[in-house]
Design a protein around this motif. Structure first.
Motif, PDB file in Angstrom:
ATOM      1  N   ALA A  19      37.062  59.845  -3.762  1.00 15.85           N
ATOM      2  CA  ALA A  19      35.552  59.472  -3.259  1.00 15.85           C
ATOM      3  C   ALA A  19      35.083  58.787  -4.448  1.00 15.85           C
ATOM      4  O   ALA A  19      34.400  57.779  -5.738  1.00 15.85           O
ATOM      5  N   ALA A  20      35.576  59.323  -6.231  1.00 20.12           N
ATOM      6  CA  ALA A  20      35.147  59.346  -7.170  1.00 20.12           C
ATOM      7  C   ALA A  20      35.795  58.397  -7.977  1.00 20.12           C
ATOM      8  O   ALA A  20      34.945  57.261  -8.524  1.00 20.12           O
ATOM      9  N   MET A  21      37.430  58.115  -7.603  1.00 16.47           N
ATOM     10  CA  MET A  21      38.103  57.090  -8.169  1.00 16.47           C
ATOM     11  C   MET A  21      37.057  55.710  -7.045  1.00 16.47           C
ATOM     12  O   MET A  21      37.491  54.780  -8.067  1.00 16.47           O
ATOM     13  N   SER A  22      37.396  55.174  -5.954  1.00 11.58           N
ATOM     14  CA  SER A  22      36.241  54.671  -4.763  1.00 11.58           C
ATOM     15  C   SER A  22      35.186  54.813  -6.051  1.00 11.58           C
ATOM     16  O   SER A  22      34.979  53.156  -6.247  1.00 11.58           O
ATOM     17  N   ARG A  23      34.148  55.062  -6.609  1.00 10.55           N
ATOM     18  CA  ARG A  23      33.176  55.009  -6.818  1.00 10.55           C
ATOM     19  C   ARG A  23      32.815  54.527  -8.129  1.00 10.55           C
ATOM     20  O   ARG A  23      32.247  53.324  -8.794  1.00 10.55           O
ATOM     21  N   ASP A  24      34.510  54.497  -8.876  1.00 13.47           N
ATOM     22  CA  ASP A  24      34.266  54.184 -10.459  1.00 13.47           C
ATOM     23  C   ASP A  24      35.506  53.019 -10.255  1.00 13.47           C
ATOM     24  O   ASP A  24      35.171  52.397 -11.269  1.00 13.47           O
ATOM     25  N   LEU A  25      36.217  52.858  -9.680  1.00 16.76           N
ATOM     26  CA  LEU A  25      36.919  51.676  -9.686  1.00 16.76           C
ATOM     27  C   LEU A  25      36.830  50.635  -7.875  1.00 16.76           C
ATOM     28  O   LEU A  25      36.640  49.638  -8.930  1.00 16.76           O
ATOM     29  N   ILE A  26      36.593  50.907  -7.517  1.00 12.36           N
ATOM     30  CA  ILE A  26      35.971  49.533  -6.791  1.00 12.36           C
ATOM     31  C   ILE A  26      33.850  49.700  -6.252  1.00 12.36           C
ATOM     32  O   ILE A  26      34.184  48.053  -6.015  1.00 12.36           O
ATOM     33  N   GLU A  27      33.003  50.589  -6.293  1.00 15.66           N
ATOM     34  CA  GLU A  27      32.267  50.399  -5.527  1.00 15.66           C
ATOM     35  C   GLU A  27      31.185  50.785  -7.020  1.00 15.66           C
ATOM     36  O   GLU A  27      30.194  50.894  -6.967  1.00 15.66           O
ATOM     37  N   ARG A  28      31.813  50.456  -8.413  1.00 17.07           N
ATOM     38  CA  ARG A  28      31.037  50.208  -9.443  1.00 17.07           C
ATOM     39  C   ARG A  28      30.363  48.817  -9.135  1.00 17.07           C
ATOM     40  O   ARG A  28      30.741  48.141  -8.888  1.00 17.07           O
ATOM     41  N   GLY A  29      29.333  49.170  -9.448  1.00 19.44           N
ATOM     42  CA  GLY A  29      28.021  47.815  -9.409  1.00 19.44           C
ATOM     43  C   GLY A  29      27.581  48.316  -8.135  1.00 19.44           C
ATOM     44  O   GLY A  29      26.429  47.413  -8.065  1.00 19.44           O
ATOM     45  N   PRO A  31      26.057  50.238  -3.598  1.00 21.43           N
ATOM     46  CA  PRO A  31      25.998  50.927  -3.478  1.00 21.43           C
ATOM     47  C   PRO A  31      27.118  52.629  -3.243  1.00 21.43           C
ATOM     48  O   PRO A  31      27.724  51.836  -3.079  1.00 21.43           O
ATOM     49  N   TRP A  32      27.324  53.507  -3.598  1.00 18.18           N
ATOM     50  CA  TRP A  32      28.461  54.029  -3.208  1.00 18.18           C
ATOM     51  C   TRP A  32      27.833  54.739  -2.338  1.00 18.18           C
ATOM     52  O   TRP A  32      27.278  55.442  -2.000  1.00 18.18           O
ATOM     53  N   THR A  33      29.475  54.464  -1.410  1.00 17.47           N
ATOM     54  CA  THR A  33      29.267  54.527   0.301  1.00 17.47           C
ATOM     55  C   THR A  33      30.468  55.434   0.448  1.00 17.47           C
ATOM     56  O   THR A  33      30.612  56.330   0.938  1.00 17.47           O
ATOM     57  N   TRP A  34      31.856  55.657   0.058  1.00 16.22           N
ATOM     58  CA  TRP A  34      32.873  56.457   0.291  1.00 16.22           C
ATOM     59  C   TRP A  34      32.226  57.412  -0.995  1.00 16.22           C
ATOM     60  O   TRP A  34      33.851  58.078  -1.280  1.00 16.22           O
ATOM     61  N   ARG A  35      31.376  58.070  -0.007  1.00 15.91           N
ATOM     62  CA  ARG A  35      31.814  59.971  -0.563  1.00 15.91           C
ATOM     63  C   ARG A  35      32.389  61.106  -0.113  1.00 15.91           C
ATOM     64  O   ARG A  35      32.953  60.447   0.437  1.00 15.91           O
ATOM     65  N   ARG A  36      32.747  61.632  -0.858  1.00 16.45           N
ATOM     66  CA  ARG A  36      33.522  62.929  -0.453  1.00 16.45           C
ATOM     67  C   ARG A  36      33.524  63.279   0.977  1.00 16.45           C
ATOM     68  O   ARG A  36      34.413  62.857   2.368  1.00 16.45           O
ATOM     69  N   ASP A  37      32.598  63.226   1.099  1.00 18.70           N
ATOM     70  CA  ASP A  37      32.061  63.597   3.135  1.00 18.70           C
ATOM     71  C   ASP A  37      32.902  62.546   3.869  1.00 18.70           C
ATOM     72  O   ASP A  37      33.337  62.755   4.806  1.00 18.70           O
ATOM     73  N   ARG A  38      32.647  61.024   3.610  1.00 18.75           N
ATOM     74  CA  ARG A  38      32.968  60.552   4.599  1.00 18.75           C
ATOM     75  C   ARG A  38      34.204  60.340   4.177  1.00 18.75           C
ATOM     76  O   ARG A  38      35.211  59.276   5.296  1.00 18.75           O
ATOM     77  N   VAL A  39      35.053  60.308   2.566  1.00 12.47           N
ATOM     78  CA  VAL A  39      36.047  60.602   2.615  1.00 12.47           C
ATOM     79  C   VAL A  39      36.807  61.414   3.646  1.00 12.47           C
ATOM     80  O   VAL A  39      38.146  60.845   4.370  1.00 12.47           O
ATOM     81  N   LEU A  40      36.738  62.741   3.421  1.00 11.88           N
ATOM     82  CA  LEU A  40      36.994  64.397   4.201  1.00 11.88           C
ATOM     83  C   LEU A  40      37.112  63.373   5.648  1.00 11.88           C
ATOM     84  O   LEU A  40      38.259  63.599   6.793  1.00 11.88           O
ATOM     85  N   ALA A  41      35.695  62.662   5.815  1.00  8.94           N
ATOM     86  CA  ALA A  41      35.954  62.365   7.646  1.00  8.94           C
ATOM     87  C   ALA A  41      37.029  61.439   7.921  1.00  8.94           C
ATOM     88  O   ALA A  41      37.744  61.918   8.782  1.00  8.94           O
ATOM     89  N   ALA A  42      37.721  60.557   7.597  1.00 12.23           N
ATOM     90  CA  ALA A  42      38.771  59.625   7.486  1.00 12.23           C
ATOM     91  C   ALA A  42      39.441  60.275   7.313  1.00 12.23           C
ATOM     92  O   ALA A  42      40.998  60.302   8.171  1.00 12.23           O
ATOM     93  N   ILE A  43      39.894  61.392   6.370  1.00  6.98           N
ATOM     94  CA  ILE A  43      41.270  62.124   5.713  1.00  6.98           C
ATOM     95  C   ILE A  43      41.271  63.100   7.447  1.00  6.98           C
ATOM     96  O   ILE A  43      42.596  63.066   8.606  1.00  6.98           O
ATOM     97  N   ARG A  44      40.884  62.936   8.595  1.00  2.60           N
ATOM     98  CA  ARG A  44      40.292  64.085   9.599  1.00  2.60           C
ATOM     99  C   ARG A  44      40.802  62.940  10.740  1.00  2.60           C
ATOM    100  O   ARG A  44      40.435  63.532  11.796  1.00  2.60           O
ATOM    101  N   ASP A  45      40.600  61.950  10.108  1.00  2.19           N
ATOM    102  CA  ASP A  45      39.893  61.233  11.613  1.00  2.19           C
ATOM    103  C   ASP A  45      41.627  60.549  12.147  1.00  2.19           C
ATOM    104  O   ASP A  45      42.765  60.173  11.334  1.00  2.19           O
ATOM    105  N   PRO A  46      42.167  60.566  13.514  1.00  2.00           N
ATOM    106  CA  PRO A  46      43.057  60.599  14.228  1.00  2.00           C
ATOM    107  C   PRO A  46      43.579  58.740  14.008  1.00  2.00           C
ATOM    108  O   PRO A  46      44.393  58.810  14.000  1.00  2.00           O
ATOM    109  N   ASP A  47      42.424  58.302  13.939  1.00  4.87           N
ATOM    110  CA  ASP A  47      43.010  57.017  13.748  1.00  4.87           C
ATOM    111  C   ASP A  47      42.829  55.915  12.188  1.00  4.87           C
ATOM    112  O   ASP A  47      42.688  55.041  12.235  1.00  4.87           O
ATOM    113  N   THR A  48      42.792  56.654  11.263  1.00  2.00           N
ATOM    114  CA  THR A  48      43.313  56.692  10.325  1.00  2.00           C
ATOM    115  C   THR A  48      44.392  57.530   9.363  1.00  2.00           C
ATOM    116  O   THR A  48      44.242  58.451   9.383  1.00  2.00           O
TER     117      THR A  48
END
Length: 157
Positions: A19-29, A31-48
């Motif tokens: 999440a921190a790397m997404s904020r700093d490198l992808i979402e810089r400038g 709105p930060w949408t890939w926060r820890r909880d969203r990343v965690l949901a992706a990690i747990r998603d069987p289709d991701t």
């Protein structure tokens, strides 16, 4: 470049660093949408698949790929600045492509900011083709460029 960087599936403990790397490198400038909880949901998603490369314990690259009906969608891919142009992004993307093939995906789609020429060049060099412009796609008014790479053209068995 390191020889065969160790790509692995992310674990819940990786979510904060991703999440921190997404904020700093992808979402810089933006709105930060890939926060820890969203990343965690992706990690747990069987289709991701969320894949990471760590070197000496530090996260140097990650990618998030979602599997849709017949296609895969690369939601995010980033390499820490100090590790860019070292082969980590290429290795990570190849790993994700191999996973998409095994999952039966016929193509991979992704979007890059139109003004992100290094990312677009990276994907072009790896066989991704720009197929559409999405005007004003990002909250700062920058256009998005849709890219795709065909993995197969015939239906899966």
């Amino acid at each position: 470049m390191t020889a065969d960087p160790p790509v692995r599936l992310a674990q819940p403990a990786d979510a904060g660093d991703i999440a921190a790397m997404s904020r700093d490198l992808i979402e810089r400038g933006l709105p930060w949408t890939w926060r820890r909880d969203r990343v965690l949901a992706a990690i747990r998603d069987p289709d991701t698949n969320v894949a990471v490369i760590r070197v000496d314990g530090a996260l140097v690259a990650f990618g998030i790929m979602e599997y849709l009906e017949a296609d895969a969608y690369l939601s995010l891919l980033a390499v820490r600045g100090t590790s860019q142009r070292s082969g980590f992004g290429r290795s990570l993307l190849r790993w994700l492509e191999a996973s998409a093939r095994v999952a039966g995906a016929r193509r991979i789609r992704l979007e890059a900011r139109r003004d992100n020429v290094p990312a677009r060049t990276f994907y072009n060099e790896l066989g991704y083709h720009e197929v559409a412009i999405r005007h004003g796609r990002y909250s700062d008014g920058v256009d998005g460029v849709l890219l795709e790479k065909w993995l197969r053209t015939s239906p899966a068995p």
